[in-house]
Design a protein around this motif. Structure first.
Motif: not given
Ligand code: RUQ
Ligand code: CUA
Length: 687
Positions: A88-89, A95-97, A102, A113
């Motif tokens: 998960s973002q 993280w994931g942003y 990403k 995400p």
């Protein structure tokens, strides 16, 4: 999964249809059970108290369930040490942003995400956790992640094709060669448009073996195509049963509606026993077939910190009817959930959710039964061994709703009972119950450090409970889940501690702290991110058409550069920020006013991360450090000027009070290979 818990209760009542079960459920959920085995407060407190400055004995890695992450707790204190973002973002770490991480959340379905993470699994050497890596499954969009335990960071995610609901995962083989992934929801393989009523004919499960012994190189070795049941959990054989893998199944009825009733009809479902060395031999002999499949393998490059997506296009699928001796079914009462193998490898425990007994199978009897062909029938080419021929013994009248079993390495097993909300301790070989203790409430998994391995550290058991209710100060209709720590060093379990968890901690694993070797920071000299700066003077700004790249250094207590002009509405701006500190836990952050394209950056010392921003209006936009890094943290800020489209404002950046004009900036470029696209520079793999 709170609602799943309730549904399981309902199912148990419906299936058992007995007032006794209903009474037990009511009893364990409406009244507080008596504290038969809790030690007195002061004694318990002294046994979990870690004095200020002292450290815990164990790291516990707990799944974040529907949060998609992993949380790290110290035991016995129950102190939360960290949340590691996985599926998960996560704004806490960006993280994931950011553009570097990403791509880790890319799948063949696109950017996903979020996931539902259930089973943390420590890597093993010779059947014992080694502290190198932690694997965890994504249940919803089938994936397996590998976390590096020197940095406590997710470094690799592999998608699992031909699967839906990757629940029986990612359990490891004792030599660490494979982790596995079994389908919870059978689907057409390959997936295609068909009527759901054709379930029994067209829906299949897959049991996937994934190479997992080299970092960055997880790869599907083969998938075994199995009947369309629900494959729930798994565990490798070890010791005498080394080379075998066991998976539970339920819904051998192959129902596709109202499973709580329709999949609770059969008296016994199956544990699938797989001889995976036989599978290797069949694949080597060309008995598998290569099937097209589309799935992603995402890895973080150790030196640049940027993730890369590889799209893969085929898997090897093995049909048990083409490979005899590969697979057998062991009948197991009734809708078994966990399958757990004792430290010796001889006993295979089936935890039948709706069964009144715990069935324990014997590996040596299984081998004899196979040799004697003591089979009941054959299902889709898979022999079903006679129950009596494989059974070692049954644990009788232990409780209701057994889910999972772990071992203390001293000859005892500990089983969680969801419906009667308790842990029951029983003796391997005699099958007698020797102790029981209530849990608050509705325990799912339980965990003994190393408790599913060849050599458990049998000092504590941790209950991972589904329902919290009145255990803490109320926080509205939804309470966080709860964990409870019991001392199991003596003959009686003793409750020591309650603490809340993150998401739903389905399962957890723990390891002595001495086996984890955590690093302090990354060497800036080795930072190979194409946009890294090594000194403050390396910062600057450059334009490539509508794309503007800004390289910034972050160091106590400023950004370099800190004033930027010449950006216009319609530009896409990439802020490439490097934390040039070389000191443990000196972290900087970076955020810009009104950014709708990403959250923020959080930068470990020596690391580069990239924030994307598309300004939609002209004006002045402050940016600042989001991590309180120094006495002058509040001064760690800067401004971006955004001008209307077509404006003639020249590109400029101010470093150390010196404004560098566009001509000085023109020579600025990334260290990336010439010709690569700006997005590729920024992201490693653009979307
Ligand atoms: S589950 S409560 Cu492992 Cu997802 Cu058993
Ligand atoms: Cu850097 Cu606050």
């Amino acid at each position: 999964m709170r609602s799943r818990g309730r549904r399981m209760l309902a199912a148990a009542v419906a299936a058992a249809g007995s007032a006794a079960v209903a009474g037990a459920i009511a009893a364990c959920h409406s009244t507080t059970p008596t504290l038969t085995s809790a030690v007195t407060g002061a004694d318990a407190a002294s046994r979990v108290y870690i004095a200020p400055g002292q450290k815990d004995e164990f790291y516990a890695f707990m799944s974040g369930g529907f949060s998609g992450q992993v949380s790290v707790y110290g035991l016995p204190s129950g102190r939360l040490l960290k949340v590691i973002p996985v599926f998960s973002q996560d704004p806490q770490e960006g993280w994931g942003y950011d553009e570097e991480t990403k791509p880790m959340l890319q799948t063949s379905f696109g950017f996903v995400p979020w996931d539902d993470a259930h089973h943390p699994e420590l890597s093993q050497t010779n059947g014992v956790p080694n502290g190198k890596w932690l694997f965890i499954n994504g249940n919803n969009t089938p994936r397996i992640a590998r976390i590096d335990l020197s940095e406590f960071q997710t470094e690799e995610i592999l998608q699992i094709p031909n699967s839906a609901g990757n629940h029986s995962s990612p359990f490891t083989t004792p030599d660490g060669k494979y982790v596995v992934a079994g389908t919870r929801f059978s689907v057409p393989v390959p997936n295609h448009d068909t009527t759901i009523a054709s379930f029994a004919q067209t829906f299949k499960g897959t049991l996937t073996f994934v190479h997992a012994d080299q970092p960055g190189k997880m790869a599907i070795a083969f998938q075994i195509l199995v009947p369309g049941f629900d494959y729930d959990l798994g565990h490798a054989g070890k010791g005498v049963s080394d080379g075998w893998f066991f998976f539970t199944s339920y819904n051998t009825e192959q129902a596709h509606t109202k499973l709580e009733v329709n999949a609770s009809q059969n008296d016994k479902d199956y544990i699938a026993a797989i001889d995976y060395r036989r599978a290797e031999a069949c694949v080597a002999a060309g008995k598998g077939r290569t099937m097209p499949a589309s799935y992603d393998h995402n890895t973080i490059d150790q030196h640049s910190g940027a993730a890369h997506v590889e799209r893969l296009s085929s898997v090897i699928v093995l049909d048990p009817s083409q490979c005899d001796g590969l697979m057998y079914f062991l009948p197991t009462p009734k809708s078994p959930h966990g399958v757990d193998v004792d430290p010796s490898g001889e006993y295979i425990v089936g935890n039948g959710k709706l069964s009144s007994v715990i069935a324990v199978h014997s590996f040596s009897k299984m081998k004899q039964a196979i040799a004697a062909k003591a089979f009941d029938k054959v299902v889709d080419g898979i022999p079903v061994i006679k129950y009596e021929s494989v059974l070692a013994g049954e644990v009788k009248s232990a409780g209701l709703g057994p889910l999972h079993t772990e071992f203390d390495g001293k000859g005892y097993a500990y089983t969680s009972f969801f419906i009667t909300s308790e842990i029951v301790k029983w003796k391997l070989g005699t099958w007698e119950v020797v102790d029981r203790t209530p849990t608050y409430y509705a325990i799912g998994h339980l965990m003994i450090p190393g408790g599913d391995s060849r050599a458990p550290w049998g000092k504590y058991v941790l209950a991972l409970n589904k329902i919290t209710k009145d255990r803490y100060l109320p926080t509205g209709p939804i309470m966080d889940q709860s964990a409870q720590l019991y001392d199991i060093s003596g003959p009686k379990m003793q409750l020591l501690l309650d603490f809340p968890t993150i998401g739903e901690p389905h399962y957890a694993q723990a390891i002595p702290a001495t086996l984890i070797h955590s690093v302090k920071f990354n060497a800036l000299a080795q930072n190979a991110n194409p946009w890294a700066v090594k000194t403050e003077a390396d910062g600057g700004i450059t334009r490539q058409g509508k794309v503007v790249h800004v390289k910034l250094a972050a160091i106590r207590s400023h950004f370099s550069p800190d004033n930027l002009e010449g950006i216009t509405v319609g530009d896409t701006v990439y802020f490439h920020v490097t934390n040039i500190e070389q000191d443990w836990d000196i972290v900087h952050g970076f955020a810009v006013l009104g950014n709708t394209d990403a959250s923020e950056l959080i930068l470990a010392p020596g690391e580069t991360r990239t924030l994307k921003w598309i300004p939609r209006t002209s004006g002045i936009f402050p940016f600042y450090c989001t991590d309180f890094c120094s006495a002058l943290h509040q001064e760690m800020q800067g401004y971006v000027r955004v001008s209307p489209p077509g404006s003639a404002v020249a590109l400029s950046a101010t470093i150390n009070d010196h404004t560098l004009g566009a001509d000085r900036m023109a020579g600025m470029h990334s260290n990336a290979a010439p010709g690569a696209s700006p997005a590729a520079h920024a992201a490693g793999s653009p979307r």
